[in-house]
Scaffold this motif. Structure first.
Motif, mmCIF file in Angstrom:
data_model
loop_
_atom_site.group_PDB
_atom_site.id
_atom_site.type_symbol
_atom_site.label_atom_id
_atom_site.label_comp_id
_atom_site.label_asym_id
_atom_site.label_seq_id
_atom_site.Cartn_x
_atom_site.Cartn_y
_atom_site.Cartn_z
ATOM 1 N N THR A 63 51.450 33.952 41.691
ATOM 2 C CA THR A 63 51.267 34.557 40.366
ATOM 3 C C THR A 63 51.677 33.578 39.271
ATOM 4 O OG1 THR A 63 51.594 36.767 41.236
ATOM 5 C CG2 THR A 63 51.957 36.481 38.892
ATOM 6 N N ASP A 178 44.488 38.376 40.196
ATOM 7 C CA ASP A 178 45.799 38.425 40.848
ATOM 8 C C ASP A 178 45.873 39.650 41.746
ATOM 9 O OD1 ASP A 178 48.362 38.149 41.661
ATOM 10 O OD2 ASP A 178 49.276 38.268 39.679
ATOM 11 N N GLU A 179 45.722 39.444 43.037
ATOM 12 C CA GLU A 179 45.735 40.531 44.019
ATOM 13 C C GLU A 179 44.987 41.749 43.497
ATOM 14 O OE1 GLU A 179 48.947 40.966 46.469
ATOM 15 O OE2 GLU A 179 49.895 39.081 45.955
HETATM 16 MG MG LIG Z 1 52.274 37.884 42.490
#
Ligand SMILES: [Mg+2]
Ligand SMILES: Nc1ncnc2c1ncn2[C@@H]1O[C@H](COP(=O)(O)OP(=O)(O)OP(=O)(O)O)[C@@H](O)[C@H]1O
Lengths: 382, 275
Positions: A63, A178-179
């Motif tokens: 991240t 992000d995910e």
């Molecule tokens: Mg993360």
């Protein structure tokens, strides 16, 4: 939508300008008086149109790396380039990339249309063009006709696609995710994986995808960077990463991997490891790697490459003796856990295509065998 | 309650359920009556055709007091004072309290804990104590008491209520929606105007309503800080010795009516925002 060529780029061409380039990027935080290194020297070149994944366990700095590309964090050291120009220190609202947040971060007080139109309105795009572009994008993500809904009135998967549309409608030069599928259940996640791939092919935009799910990264990506503890352990195509893990960490993190080790008894094109009587473990020395006789060497073999049998395998194959400790029937395949004579635990996946019965049962002494081409040496220092 | 229901008209559980609902209904009705009775009497006696100084006994219906609403000029002045002080203090309080609530809910900074404690103290401090200390402060600073000191005092005691309601709203928000706005090209001001403010708006509105209500019916603190200036509650208190004229009931009725309308609008908007 402009139909851009969708051929996946296998290798970032050295000469061409990379869509995204990180050079010696580091990031450390000061928390409670202590300095925590989140990213410790990352070098990356992501090519135009590539589907690129950052894969690694929780807390490895994925991240943080992505937020530095987006412009939400400034690197402590190093530089970020977007299409060749240095953007280090440029705030997120002035960067030509967009991000899809794990929590989607939809604006709760705006309906779907207003959410998707937000970026275009900020840029002062004419009203008519906004209407047509938002409409087209909602078509791409299969949400036409839901313009008037509020985010709270949508399912998780629909919210996910609104977030995607809201970013993509700006035609960013790269999309950072992000995910994005982390909050969805397994079935929806698999569906959205296929959808994301389709959308990426359709719009032809560079995708940088953060995930800790190795199967997700393997199925979707053109290339993967496996991160651990703030550094990139290995960077390559899914096949390279899976078949030839460069470090012990990668071997352990991606799929199931068998680690075998031993002293080098003979070196040349192939290293031959010392084993028990009549055993033979060979590993090709690739890329000019050299080992000396007497050194310790470790290698990996994927479970599906290994054969199992009661009889001595053919000459020319690697072969190791062991005892079956567990047999797990999985429908399409059977897993055998075998402890070798040298004490290593080895997992073998066998397709249940031909044999109706198990080849071996618990407690049997068996031979394991594989083609030497499927042994991969692990760098001794990794 | 009918206990002997025919089998085909009611499922076995139905009678029990119905009784529970009617119990709840009764409770609700009593509660509403309890709350509404004083207000109903206030409204009713605004229509009382009274001729004496007191307005306690029903003497027949009249609209006289509505027609002669502004006959008592000092009462009118007091109501105007109360309304303008309430509006001004609400305006100032809402702006200052919103920023305070935002800062407290969103950022960690030196003095955050102290600020929270001060807010809590401002809310929990007895009015009589706060009024007395405000008075002694104004005297010490040699500030002439009047309209301005009432305004300052009202801003002071209602700011904490706005800050707390806004803070509660901010804490419940996903901080990444502001980042999303920035990511989509919004600078700091656009981010605040288009994303932050609209999402905390329900908190801001309830804070503002609270501030207005606290100000318009404040007696204790106003009494300490008013000097020669008279507000609506102060005027009524003063009039009780000689007799409260029915115009007071009419003014009260009108203020109440406006309050009800605002409450309904606010509830409607909130319901829509939630959906
Ligand atoms: Mg993360
Ligand atoms: N704002 C911050 N302050 C202090 N430390 C931080 C901050 N943000 C991240 N870190 C630390 O940096 C490291 C990397 O965090 P990061 O969020 O990049 O991990 P991640 O790979 O995205 O993990 P996950 O898969 O759990 O999301 C972690 O050890 C984390 O505790």
């Amino acid at each position: 939508m402009t139909e851009t060529q969708s051929a996946p780029v296998r290798e970032a061409p050295e000469r061409a300008v990379a869509a995204i380039e990180l050079s010696g990027v580091e990031k450390s935080y000061v928390s409670h008086g202590e300095t925590v290194a989140a990213v410790r020297g990352v070098d990356l070149r992501i090519a135009e149109g590539e589907f690129f994944s950052l894969l690694g366990p929780s807390g490895c700095g994925k991240t943080t790396t992505m937020r530095m590309i987006a412009g939400f964090e400034d690197p402590t050291a190093g530089a970020v380039y977007l299409h060749g120009s240095d953007v280090t220190g440029v705030p997120a609202n002035k960067r030509d990339v967009n991000m899809v947040f794990q929590s989607y971060a939809l604006f709760p007080h705006m309906n779907v249309f207003e959410n998707v139109a937000f970026g275009l309105r900020r840029k002062g795009v004419p009203k008519d063009e906004i209407r047509s572009r938002v409409g087209a994008m909602l078509g791409v993500v299969d949400l036409a006709g839901r313009e008037k809904r509020r985010p709270a009135e949508l399912s998780g998967g629909q919210q996910q696609r609104v977030a995607l549309a809201r970013a993509l409608v700006n035609r960013p030069r790269a999309l950072l995710l992000d995910e994005p599928l982390g909050a969805l259940d397994l079935k929806l996640r698999q569906l959205m994986q296929v959808e994301l791939k389709r959308i990426q092919r359709e719009v032809g935009i560079t995708f940088v995808y953060v995930t800790h799910d190795q199967s997700e990264a393997l199925t979707m990506s053109d290339r993967i960077a496996v991160m651990n503890d703030g550094v990139i352990e290995q960077l390559g195509t899914p096949r390279e990463i899976y078949e030839r893990p460069a470090t012990r960490f990668v071997a352990g993190f991606i799929g199931t991997s068998n680690l075998l080790g031993g002293e080098v008894a003979g070196a040349g094109e192939r290293a031959v490891l010392a084993g028990g009587p009549d055993e033979r473990i060979e590993v090709p020395l690739r890329d000019g790697a050299a080992v000396a006789v007497g050194e310790r060497l470790e290698l990996t073999v994927r479970p599906e490459k290994i054969g199992i049998g009661l009889d001595r395998p053919d000459e020319g194959l690697c072969r190791v003796r062991g005892t079956v400790t567990e047999v797990v029937y999985l429908g399409t395949s059977t897993n055998y856990n075998v402890t070798t004579a040298a004490g290593a635990d080895v997992v073998v996946f066998l397709q249940n295509a031909t044999s109706a019965d198990d080849i071996a049962v618990r407690g049997d002494d068996v031979w394991l065998s594989w083609d030497p081409r499927h042994s991969y040496a692990i760098h001794p220092d990794a | 309650m009918t206990t002997l229901t025919k089998p085909e008209t009611a499922a076995p559980r139905a009678p029990k359920r119905r009784r529970r609902i009617s119990g709840l209904r009764l409770y609700t009705l009593v509660l509403i009556g309890w709350l509404i009775l004083p207000i109903a009497i206030m409204i009713l006696f605004g229509f009382n055709d009274t001729h004496g100084k007191q307005n306690f006994r029903w003497e027949g219906f009249t609209l006289r007091w509505y027609v002669h609403l502004f006959d008592k000029s000092d009462l009118t002045t007091a109501v105007v004072n109360s309304l303008t002080i309430a509006l001004l203090s609400t305006l100032i309080t809402t702006v200052l309290g919103t920023f305070a609530g935002l800062a407290l809910g969103r950022y960690r900074f030196r003095g955050r804990g102290a600020t929270n404690i001060v807010l809590f103290m401002a809310i929990s401090c007895p009015e009589i104590v706060m009024g007395a200390s405000l008075l002694s402060m104004f005297v010490t600073f040699n500030l002439p008491r009047g309209y301005l000191t009432i305004l300052v005092a009202h801003v002071m005691f209602s700011i904490a209520f706005v800050a707390v309601t806004v803070r509660a709203r901010v804490v419940g928000l996903d901080p990444s929606i502001e980042e999303a706005a920035q990511d989509l090209g919004a600078g700091p001001w656009a981010r605040f105007r288009l994303v932050t403010l609209p999402t905390i708006m329900p908190g801001v509105v309830s804070g503002a309503l609270l501030a207005f209500v606290l100000s318009i019916d404040d007696f204790v603190i106003s009494n300490f800080t008013s000097g020669a200036t008279v507000t609506f509650p102060l005027w009524i208190y003063g009039s009780t010795r000689t007799g409260t004229p029915p115009q007071v009931n009419v003014m009260g009725t009108l203020i109440f009516a406006v309050g009800v309308v605002i409450a309904i609008i606010s509830a409607r908007r909130n319901a829509r925002a939630v959906r």
